[in-house]
Design a protein around this motif. Structure first.
Motif, PDB file in Angstrom:
ATOM      1  N   ALA A 295       0.808  -1.222   0.000  1.00  0.00           N
ATOM      2  CA  ALA A 295       0.000   0.000   0.000  1.00  0.00           C
ATOM      3  C   ALA A 295       0.843   1.276   0.000  1.00  0.00           C
ATOM      4  O   ALA A 295       0.376   2.330  -0.457  1.00  0.00           O
ATOM      5  CB  ALA A 295      -0.933   0.001   1.208  1.00  0.00           C
ATOM      6  N   ASN A 296       2.066   1.190   0.543  1.00  0.00           N
ATOM      7  CA  ASN A 296       2.895   2.400   0.675  1.00  0.00           C
ATOM      8  C   ASN A 296       4.315   2.118   0.193  1.00  0.00           C
ATOM      9  O   ASN A 296       5.282   2.221   0.970  1.00  0.00           O
ATOM     10  CB  ASN A 296       2.934   2.856   2.133  1.00  0.00           C
ATOM     11  N   PRO A 297       4.488   1.739  -1.063  1.00  0.00           N
ATOM     12  CA  PRO A 297       5.781   1.247  -1.541  1.00  0.00           C
ATOM     13  C   PRO A 297       6.925   2.249  -1.419  1.00  0.00           C
ATOM     14  O   PRO A 297       8.085   1.848  -1.272  1.00  0.00           O
ATOM     15  CB  PRO A 297       5.519   0.913  -3.012  1.00  0.00           C
ATOM     16  N   LYS A 298       6.628   3.542  -1.435  1.00  0.00           N
ATOM     17  CA  LYS A 298       7.693   4.542  -1.418  1.00  0.00           C
ATOM     18  C   LYS A 298       8.047   5.011  -0.003  1.00  0.00           C
ATOM     19  O   LYS A 298       8.995   5.775   0.187  1.00  0.00           O
ATOM     20  CB  LYS A 298       7.296   5.742  -2.275  1.00  0.00           C
ATOM     21  N   SER A 299       7.292   4.548   0.986  1.00  0.00           N
ATOM     22  CA  SER A 299       7.495   5.024   2.360  1.00  0.00           C
ATOM     23  C   SER A 299       8.660   4.299   3.034  1.00  0.00           C
ATOM     24  O   SER A 299       9.007   3.165   2.676  1.00  0.00           O
ATOM     25  CB  SER A 299       6.231   4.814   3.184  1.00  0.00           C
ATOM     26  N   LEU A 300       9.251   4.975   4.007  1.00  0.00           N
ATOM     27  CA  LEU A 300      10.269   4.340   4.828  1.00  0.00           C
ATOM     28  C   LEU A 300       9.589   3.525   5.932  1.00  0.00           C
ATOM     29  O   LEU A 300       8.524   3.882   6.428  1.00  0.00           O
ATOM     30  CB  LEU A 300      11.175   5.390   5.475  1.00  0.00           C
ATOM     31  N   LEU A 301      10.233   2.449   6.310  1.00  0.00           N
ATOM     32  CA  LEU A 301       9.650   1.566   7.319  1.00  0.00           C
ATOM     33  C   LEU A 301       9.420   2.301   8.634  1.00  0.00           C
ATOM     34  O   LEU A 301       8.392   2.122   9.286  1.00  0.00           O
ATOM     35  CB  LEU A 301      10.561   0.355   7.546  1.00  0.00           C
ATOM     36  N   ARG A 302      10.355   3.148   9.050  1.00  0.00           N
ATOM     37  CA  ARG A 302      10.202   3.852  10.333  1.00  0.00           C
ATOM     38  C   ARG A 302       8.994   4.792  10.306  1.00  0.00           C
ATOM     39  O   ARG A 302       8.349   5.010  11.325  1.00  0.00           O
ATOM     40  CB  ARG A 302      11.469   4.607  10.705  1.00  0.00           C
TER      41      ARG A 302
ATOM     42  N   ILE B 259      10.265   0.956   1.465  1.00  0.00           N
ATOM     43  CA  ILE B 259       9.870  -0.381   1.879  1.00  0.00           C
ATOM     44  C   ILE B 259       9.726  -1.328   0.694  1.00  0.00           C
ATOM     45  O   ILE B 259       9.971  -2.529   0.810  1.00  0.00           O
ATOM     46  CB  ILE B 259       8.567  -0.338   2.716  1.00  0.00           C
ATOM     47  N   ALA B 260       9.404  -0.785  -0.479  1.00  0.00           N
ATOM     48  CA  ALA B 260       9.268  -1.637  -1.667  1.00  0.00           C
ATOM     49  C   ALA B 260      10.599  -2.292  -2.033  1.00  0.00           C
ATOM     50  O   ALA B 260      10.614  -3.360  -2.673  1.00  0.00           O
ATOM     51  CB  ALA B 260       8.747  -0.815  -2.842  1.00  0.00           C
ATOM     52  N   GLU B 261      11.712  -1.671  -1.624  1.00  0.00           N
ATOM     53  CA  GLU B 261      13.029  -2.189  -1.966  1.00  0.00           C
ATOM     54  C   GLU B 261      13.604  -3.120  -0.887  1.00  0.00           C
ATOM     55  O   GLU B 261      14.699  -3.657  -1.046  1.00  0.00           O
ATOM     56  CB  GLU B 261      14.006  -1.021  -2.178  1.00  0.00           C
ATOM     57  N   ILE B 262      12.875  -3.301   0.199  1.00  0.00           N
ATOM     58  CA  ILE B 262      13.352  -4.179   1.270  1.00  0.00           C
ATOM     59  C   ILE B 262      12.876  -5.608   0.983  1.00  0.00           C
ATOM     60  O   ILE B 262      11.679  -5.840   0.815  1.00  0.00           O
ATOM     61  CB  ILE B 262      12.826  -3.725   2.652  1.00  0.00           C
TER      62      ILE B 262
END
Length: 396
Positions: free
Chosen positions: A273-280, A308-311
């Motif tokens: 849902a939030n691929p560009k967001s940082l996990l923190r 988060i999409a890249e993790i």
């Protein structure tokens, strides 16, 4: 020499309750306390509001090497009977979480109630009383040397408490009496006490000092769902205090920081849902920004600034496992200085569960915290004090 039917050593919750219970039966009663005033732990308990009992009290809320020992006393004088006493004295109270009952105004209300009950039946209370010697009389009974004043009694009740919070006058005197009469003592440790750490967890605790988080904490198949509080010295709060009574030095404890979440599924949903967001950024609303940043610096620093999409999913699974099963190894606890109770104590094998009388020394009784009975956090230890004090008071 002053002669009483009953002398009670210790003017705390159990001692005062035993005193007026015996007095109501027509016994002459003397309470001896080493402090300058009685009931100090009552006054400081519950943040000054006294968590005086718990609606949900059952024997399962107590630790003892003999888990059956407390049943008789708890059945004979239960939480409802104490609540009735509180209501007869018109003390306003309220329920907090988990059945905990607190005074609306002050712990002073409970202490006044106990002292009023004692006064009504002529109980004599002597403070600053240091007992130098206890002897058994040739025809039974006991003689106590208190300063230059000897006292004599038929029944002697040890209600001197445990080792917790020595600043309030706690001492091991009750254990010394038990040893004098040949009773076995179980190894004592601090209970309901904060954990301390000497490693990186201490840094996390200091950074997040004052933060309270709803967690589930576990050790040795025991789990508690309550708040955890980070402090400058480690972790405290109800969850940590409860768990401390079951923890042994060297053991790891497990902390589920998101007990209502399947965190792996949650992180995968975040990723979708939030691929560009940082996990923190995504976790901060659930745990607080500061705590997430502290955890990030330890467990996923490599991906701190990665969308988060890249993790990789495997890394998200690792992070989820960490959040749902955070493994911590305390270096110890804060000890008796801040402990609410003392675990173990006088071996209950020597004591009648019905009367609290010593099986090998007629007329000698033990009540309250000095015995190997310890309640959970939440008013249970007070209920044990009332119940054990009542049990002895009915027979002394």
């Amino acid at each position: 020499m002053k002669d009483y039917d009953v002398i009670i050593i210790g003017g705390g919750a159990a001692g005062l309750f035993c005193a007026f219970t015996a007095g109501q039966r027509g016994q002459s009663v003397l309470v001896l306390d080493s402090s300058n005033k009685v009931g100090k732990k009552i006054l400081m308990s519950g943040g000054g509001r006294c968590n005086f009992t718990n609606l949900d009290t059952t024997p399962e809320n107590f630790l003892s090497n003999n888990p059956h020992f407390c049943i008789s006393a708890l059945n004979r004088y239960n939480q409802w009977q104490f609540i009735d006493l509180v209501e007869r004295h018109e003390i306003p109270y309220h329920e907090k979480s988990h059945g905990e009952l607190f005074c609306d105004n002050s712990s002073k209300d409970i202490l006044k109630m106990l002292l009023d009950e004692c006064a009504a039946v002529g109980v004599v209370i002597e403070t600053k009383s240091i007992i130098h010697q206890i002897e058994v009389g040739e025809e039974g009974g006991f003689t106590l040397s208190v300063g230059e004043n000897p006292f004599k009694c038929r029944s002697l009740v040890v209600a001197s408490g445990g080792l917790s919070i020595p600043s309030l006058g706690a001492s091991g005197f009750g254990y010394d009496i038990a040893e004098q009469f040949g009773l076995n003592l179980l190894p004592r440790t601090a209970g309901l006490v904060p954990f301390t750490f000497s490693d990186w967890v201490k840094d996390i605790s200091e950074t997040n000092s004052g933060l309270s988080v709803d967690v589930e904490m576990s050790v040795n198949d025991m789990s508690f769902r309550e708040n955890l509080l980070f402090t400058h010295r480690g972790i405290s709060g109800p969850a940590a205090l409860q768990l401390s009574s079951y923890w042994k030095p060297g053991q790891f404890i497990s902390v589920n920081l998101l007990p209502d979440q399947n965190t792996e599924a949650l992180l995968l949903e975040f990723k979708k849902a939030n691929p560009k967001s940082l996990l923190r950024t995504l976790l901060a609303p659930l745990l607080s920004k500061g705590l997430v940043q502290s955890l990030e610096s330890i467990y996923w620093a490599t991906y701190a600034d990665t969308a988060i999409a890249e993790i990789p999913n495997g890394v998200l699974q690792y992070i989820a496992d960490t959040l749902n099963n955070w493994q911590l190894k305390p270096s110890g606890t804060e000890g008796y200085r801040t402990a609410e109770v003392t675990l173990c104590g006088v071996d209950t094998d020597h004591i009648s569960s019905k009367t609290m009388e010593c099986k090998t020394q007629p007329g000698l009784y033990f009540v309250g915290e000095v015995l190997d009975v310890t309640g959970h956090l939440g008013g249970y230890n007070f209920q044990w004090a009332w119940a054990s004090g009542y049990a002895a008071g009915c027979y002394v």
